[in-house]
Design a protein around this motif. Structure first.
Motif, PDB file in Angstrom:
ATOM      1  N   SER A  78      14.335  26.284  12.574  1.00 52.79           N
ATOM      2  CA  SER A  78      15.723  27.072  12.608  1.00 52.79           C
ATOM      3  C   SER A  78      16.170  27.760  11.328  1.00 52.79           C
ATOM      4  O   SER A  78      17.006  28.618  11.591  1.00 52.79           O
ATOM      5  CB  SER A  78      16.629  26.089  13.165  1.00 52.79           C
ATOM      6  N   LEU A  79      15.936  27.285  10.329  1.00 49.87           N
ATOM      7  CA  LEU A  79      16.030  28.012   9.091  1.00 49.87           C
ATOM      8  C   LEU A  79      15.098  29.289   8.834  1.00 49.87           C
ATOM      9  O   LEU A  79      15.965  30.179   8.387  1.00 49.87           O
ATOM     10  CB  LEU A  79      15.679  27.102   7.879  1.00 49.87           C
ATOM     11  N   SER A  80      14.301  29.338   9.725  1.00 47.77           N
ATOM     12  CA  SER A  80      13.224  30.549   9.619  1.00 47.77           C
ATOM     13  C   SER A  80      12.982  30.714   8.481  1.00 47.77           C
ATOM     14  O   SER A  80      13.120  32.247   7.935  1.00 47.77           O
ATOM     15  CB  SER A  80      13.999  31.538  10.541  1.00 47.77           C
ATOM     16  N   CYS A  81      12.573  29.977   7.441  1.00 46.50           N
ATOM     17  CA  CYS A  81      12.178  30.411   6.012  1.00 46.50           C
ATOM     18  C   CYS A  81      10.732  30.424   5.997  1.00 46.50           C
ATOM     19  O   CYS A  81       9.973  29.823   7.035  1.00 46.50           O
ATOM     20  CB  CYS A  81      12.619  29.382   5.082  1.00 46.50           C
ATOM     21  N   ASP A  82      10.288  31.087   5.060  1.00 48.69           N
ATOM     22  CA  ASP A  82       8.630  31.219   4.705  1.00 48.69           C
ATOM     23  C   ASP A  82       7.998  30.085   4.201  1.00 48.69           C
ATOM     24  O   ASP A  82       6.877  29.801   4.376  1.00 48.69           O
ATOM     25  CB  ASP A  82       8.481  32.528   4.105  1.00 48.69           C
ATOM     26  N   PHE A  83       8.923  29.618   3.012  1.00 47.00           N
ATOM     27  CA  PHE A  83       8.355  28.442   2.322  1.00 47.00           C
ATOM     28  C   PHE A  83       9.479  27.571   1.971  1.00 47.00           C
ATOM     29  O   PHE A  83      10.840  27.800   2.020  1.00 47.00           O
ATOM     30  CB  PHE A  83       8.050  28.926   0.770  1.00 47.00           C
ATOM     31  N   LEU A  84       9.274  26.165   2.090  1.00 53.41           N
ATOM     32  CA  LEU A  84      10.390  25.183   2.006  1.00 53.41           C
ATOM     33  C   LEU A  84       9.739  24.222   0.767  1.00 53.41           C
ATOM     34  O   LEU A  84       8.527  23.606   1.452  1.00 53.41           O
ATOM     35  CB  LEU A  84      10.849  24.541   3.138  1.00 53.41           C
ATOM     36  N   VAL A  85      10.208  23.848  -0.175  1.00 52.07           N
ATOM     37  CA  VAL A  85       9.842  22.684  -0.942  1.00 52.07           C
ATOM     38  C   VAL A  85      10.735  21.586  -1.224  1.00 52.07           C
ATOM     39  O   VAL A  85      12.022  21.635  -1.065  1.00 52.07           O
ATOM     40  CB  VAL A  85       9.552  23.391  -2.353  1.00 52.07           C
ATOM     41  N   ALA A  86      10.114  20.378  -1.441  1.00 53.55           N
ATOM     42  CA  ALA A  86      11.004  19.186  -1.748  1.00 53.55           C
ATOM     43  C   ALA A  86      10.182  18.305  -2.444  1.00 53.55           C
ATOM     44  O   ALA A  86       8.803  18.347  -2.444  1.00 53.55           O
ATOM     45  CB  ALA A  86      11.422  18.687  -0.399  1.00 53.55           C
ATOM     46  N   SER A  87      10.836  17.171  -2.769  1.00 52.44           N
ATOM     47  CA  SER A  87       9.955  15.922  -3.232  1.00 52.44           C
ATOM     48  C   SER A  87      10.472  14.718  -2.883  1.00 52.44           C
ATOM     49  O   SER A  87      11.455  14.693  -2.238  1.00 52.44           O
ATOM     50  CB  SER A  87      10.284  15.862  -5.018  1.00 52.44           C
ATOM     51  N   ALA A  88       9.431  13.665  -3.050  1.00 46.12           N
ATOM     52  CA  ALA A  88       9.987  12.583  -2.307  1.00 46.12           C
ATOM     53  C   ALA A  88      10.981  11.614  -3.047  1.00 46.12           C
ATOM     54  O   ALA A  88      11.607  10.946  -2.431  1.00 46.12           O
ATOM     55  CB  ALA A  88       8.558  11.589  -2.048  1.00 46.12           C
ATOM     56  N   HIS A  89      10.828  11.677  -4.250  1.00 43.12           N
ATOM     57  CA  HIS A  89      11.598  10.611  -5.034  1.00 43.12           C
ATOM     58  C   HIS A  89      13.135  11.107  -5.086  1.00 43.12           C
ATOM     59  O   HIS A  89      14.019  10.076  -5.208  1.00 43.12           O
ATOM     60  CB  HIS A  89      11.094  10.783  -6.750  1.00 43.12           C
ATOM     61  N   LYS A  90      13.429  11.916  -4.642  1.00 41.12           N
ATOM     62  CA  LYS A  90      15.195  12.022  -4.441  1.00 41.12           C
ATOM     63  C   LYS A  90      15.447  11.871  -2.847  1.00 41.12           C
ATOM     64  O   LYS A  90      16.696  11.939  -2.548  1.00 41.12           O
ATOM     65  CB  LYS A  90      15.198  13.770  -4.524  1.00 41.12           C
ATOM     66  N   MET A  91      14.536  11.200  -1.976  1.00 42.92           N
ATOM     67  CA  MET A  91      14.697  10.948  -0.722  1.00 42.92           C
ATOM     68  C   MET A  91      14.231   9.480  -0.289  1.00 42.92           C
ATOM     69  O   MET A  91      13.488   9.448   0.670  1.00 42.92           O
ATOM     70  CB  MET A  91      14.378  11.944   0.294  1.00 42.92           C
ATOM     71  N   CYS A  92      14.290   8.649  -1.207  1.00 45.65           N
ATOM     72  CA  CYS A  92      13.884   7.253  -1.170  1.00 45.65           C
ATOM     73  C   CYS A  92      12.686   6.894  -1.308  1.00 45.65           C
ATOM     74  O   CYS A  92      12.009   5.790  -1.227  1.00 45.65           O
ATOM     75  CB  CYS A  92      14.451   6.434   0.294  1.00 45.65           C
ATOM     76  N   GLY A  93      11.593   8.042  -1.540  1.00 47.78           N
ATOM     77  CA  GLY A  93      10.371   7.929  -1.822  1.00 47.78           C
ATOM     78  C   GLY A  93      10.040   7.701  -3.006  1.00 47.78           C
ATOM     79  O   GLY A  93      10.613   7.831  -4.023  1.00 47.78           O
ATOM     80  N   PRO A  94       8.611   7.519  -3.141  1.00 49.69           N
ATOM     81  CA  PRO A  94       8.019   7.280  -4.684  1.00 49.69           C
ATOM     82  C   PRO A  94       8.155   8.574  -5.618  1.00 49.69           C
ATOM     83  O   PRO A  94       8.130   9.825  -5.203  1.00 49.69           O
ATOM     84  CB  PRO A  94       6.536   6.906  -4.518  1.00 49.69           C
ATOM     85  N   GLY A  95       7.775   8.478  -7.023  1.00 51.36           N
ATOM     86  CA  GLY A  95       7.736   9.677  -7.937  1.00 51.36           C
ATOM     87  C   GLY A  95       6.475  10.062  -7.636  1.00 51.36           C
ATOM     88  O   GLY A  95       5.331   9.363  -7.111  1.00 51.36           O
ATOM     89  N   GLY A  96       6.185  11.270  -8.273  1.00 53.45           N
ATOM     90  CA  GLY A  96       4.846  11.920  -8.456  1.00 53.45           C
ATOM     91  C   GLY A  96       4.561  12.732  -7.166  1.00 53.45           C
ATOM     92  O   GLY A  96       3.128  12.880  -7.093  1.00 53.45           O
ATOM     93  N   ILE A  97       5.176  12.739  -6.106  1.00 55.22           N
ATOM     94  CA  ILE A  97       4.591  13.462  -4.803  1.00 55.22           C
ATOM     95  C   ILE A  97       5.809  14.199  -4.146  1.00 55.22           C
ATOM     96  O   ILE A  97       6.768  13.970  -4.221  1.00 55.22           O
ATOM     97  CB  ILE A  97       4.050  12.491  -3.819  1.00 55.22           C
ATOM     98  N   GLY A  98       5.427  15.471  -3.756  1.00 56.06           N
ATOM     99  CA  GLY A  98       6.350  16.250  -3.235  1.00 56.06           C
ATOM    100  C   GLY A  98       5.531  17.178  -2.099  1.00 56.06           C
ATOM    101  O   GLY A  98       4.505  16.811  -1.907  1.00 56.06           O
TER     102      GLY A  98
END
Lengths: 137, 412
Positions: free
Chosen positions: B217-237
């Motif tokens: 629905s955003l209709s974007c070509d690329f989207l990025v995020a990391s795990a550690h800002k959403m309760c997940g571990p560091g070092g992965i996105g």
């Protein structure tokens, strides 16, 4: 609570010594830390190698400004060689190569900041700028 | 009538986070925009991985290696579903959102750009969504253009001349500002960009764990995020990329696992997504990330968004009643998330953060890796409180108390 905001430090923050106009200084150097926005200038006036005046101006956090104020008080009247030695002692003290404060009770008030690595640069900003004014030939 | 936020017992959820029971002093953690705390289920998943499941991914034929590979690929599907991507092959695990942006800058933009082209970012971008574009534009003779902000800090699209013009090769925009908490109108941008087939990259680091995010629905070509800002571990996105865009992208890292055939002087890359994941994958990170996504999905991102907006709105109101406090960004609006930046007249934000810290209140102070935005706000730095669903009214009261205490100690 081991607060860094001790009486001496707060006194120098609220009532900074030797702060303001640098027009009558012989040499002025700037110290800035874009990471936190601290930006100060330190000026000296010397007569026969003796520091007659050490002043500063600029903006910064309470620790940066208090340190600059304390520095000015501790260095006026020193020879330039003595001042360079004191700067080196401060760098060593905050670099943890020596654990004793330079023998000066006012400076000891900055000691609590040594527990906070992120703030060490705030303390040293003025001292490094002073060092540069002392190095100019 | 019960609203979405009311139907979730957020006070009970706070108990999922061991850190809040770990010290003698109550931790008022208001720095979740920097990195979030971890629920027990994520910690347990990582622990279990290393105890019972750990083996090489995509590299072994014995049962432990096979189950490790299966678990890793299942984690990819969880992230696929989390952002409603059309295919798991469009999810690339990276070390971070930062690495994902660098992958697109070096692997895609470097080839797509020609002299005279433009890449557009906004004045509120994090350095991670600014510097990679600045460099690739410089190297390719292209121009980095900046969408200006209006006085409230929101994008001023009307003043971005040529944004959707035929020189634009990419628009890279943050979904939510990490300083102002503003939610940008990404769907509007992608709609206008689509007229000229301009690709859009969305930095979802501050949104994906806090509000519904659907790449279709955003209709974007690329989207990025990391795990550690959403309760997940560091070092992965992760990087999400439309298949057609990923096929135009060169890998950033070369090495094991990303190649099919290595000949004397040329090589043939592996299929997507393996092509972009050189080196041994971060199995525990991926499994922890997937559990974090499932945890958040179970609570529901709609109620999370509402909860965090309510907390930020309450804090906004309380802080704005204090003399000398300036809050940046628009007043309460639906375009705000749970992030609040402020200053106290005559007091450096580092002093606010330190005194707050002495009272158990964890807030961030500085330029937040947003020096262009700081120039717009005409301040070198701000203090920032960022809320997560695990925060509560006590945290706000502690923040307000810390601001008063700072004024008492350092105020003139």
């Amino acid at each position: 609570m081991n607060s860094v905001y001790k009486t001496v430090l707060l006194d120098h923050f609220h009532n900074p010594r030797n702060k303001g106009d640098l027009d009558s200084m012989d040499r002025v150097k700037r110290g800035s830390n874009p990471r936190c926005g601290d930006d100060i200038e330190v000026g000296i006036r010397a007569e026969n190698e003796i520091l007659e005046s050490v002043r500063f101006r600029g903006r910064g956090c309470s620790i940066c400004l208090a340190s600059a104020s304390i520095m000015s008080e501790c260095t006026i009247g020193l020879t330039m060689r003595q001042a360079r030695h004191l700067v080196q002692q401060m760098l060593d003290w905050f670099g943890d190569t020596i654990s004793e404060a330079p023998s000066n009770t006012t400076l000891a008030a900055l000691g609590a900041v040594r527990q906070h690595p992120a703030r060490k640069k705030c303390v040293l900003l003025a001292w490094v700028a002073l060092d540069e004014t002392l190095e100019i030939k | 009538m019960l609203t979405a936020s009311d139907s979730v017992d957020f006070d009970a959820l706070r108990k999922d986070f061991p850190i809040f029971d770990s010290g003698p002093q109550t931790l008022h953690y208001l720095d979740s925009a920097a990195t979030s705390q971890k629920p027990r289920c994520v910690i347990d998943a990582i622990d279990l991985c290393y105890r019972n499941q750990y083996g090489p991914v995509h590299r072994g034929l014995y049962p432990l290696a096979e189950s490790a590979t299966e678990a890793y690929e299942k984690a990819r599907q969880t992230i696929e579903n989390f952002i409603n991507a059309p295919s798991p092959d469009e999810i690339i695990f990276t070390r971070s959102a930062t690495e994902a942006i660098n992958l697109v800058a070096s692997g895609w933009a470097r080839q797509a750009l020609e002299a005279g082209d433009e890449i557009w970012v906004s004045q509120m971008e994090h350095h991670s969504n600014y510097l990679p574009w600045q460099r690739v534009c410089r190297d390719r003779g292209a121009s980095l253009k900046v969408i200006p902000l209006d006085s409230s800090g929101q994008l001023d699209l009307d003043k971005a001349d040529g944004l959707f013009g035929n020189r634009t090769r990419l628009i890279a925009i943050t979904h939510v500002s990490n300083v102002l908490g503003i939610v940008n109108p990404v769907e509007k941008i992608t709609r206008l960009a689509s007229v000229n087939s301009i690709p859009v990259l969305v930095d979802a680091a501050q949104s994906v764990g806090h509000m519904p995010v659907d790449v279709q629905s955003l209709s974007c070509d690329f989207l990025v995020a990391s795990a550690h800002k959403m309760c997940g571990p560091g070092g992965i996105g992760f990087l999400y990329g439309k298949k057609e865009r990923l096929t135009q992208t060169e890998p950033l890292l070369l090495g094991g696992g990303m190649v099919d055939q290595v000949l004397a002087d040329t090589s043939i890359w592996a299929e997507i997504p393996a092509r972009f994941e050189a080196g041994s994958p971060n199995l525990a990170g991926a499994l922890g990330f997937a559990v974090a996504a499932a945890y958040i999905e179970e609570i529901g991102r709609q109620p999370i968004a509402k909860r965090e907006q309510e907390l930020a709105a309450t804090a906004f109101e309380a802080l704005s009643e204090i003399d000398g406090v300036t809050i940046y960004g628009p007043e309460n609006s639906p375009y705000r998330s749970g992030i609040l930046s402020f200053n106290i007249d005559g007091i450096h934000p580092h002093d606010i953060a330190q005194i707050a810290g002495e009272h158990g209140v964890a807030i961030r102070a500085g330029h937040h890796c947003c020096q262009p935005l700081m120039r717009h706000l005409n301040t070198p730095s701000t203090a920032r409180a960022s809320f997560s669903f695990y925060n509560n009214k006590d945290d706000i009261a502690a923040l307000v108390m810390a601001v008063h205490e700072t004024k008492k100690i350092l105020g003139s």
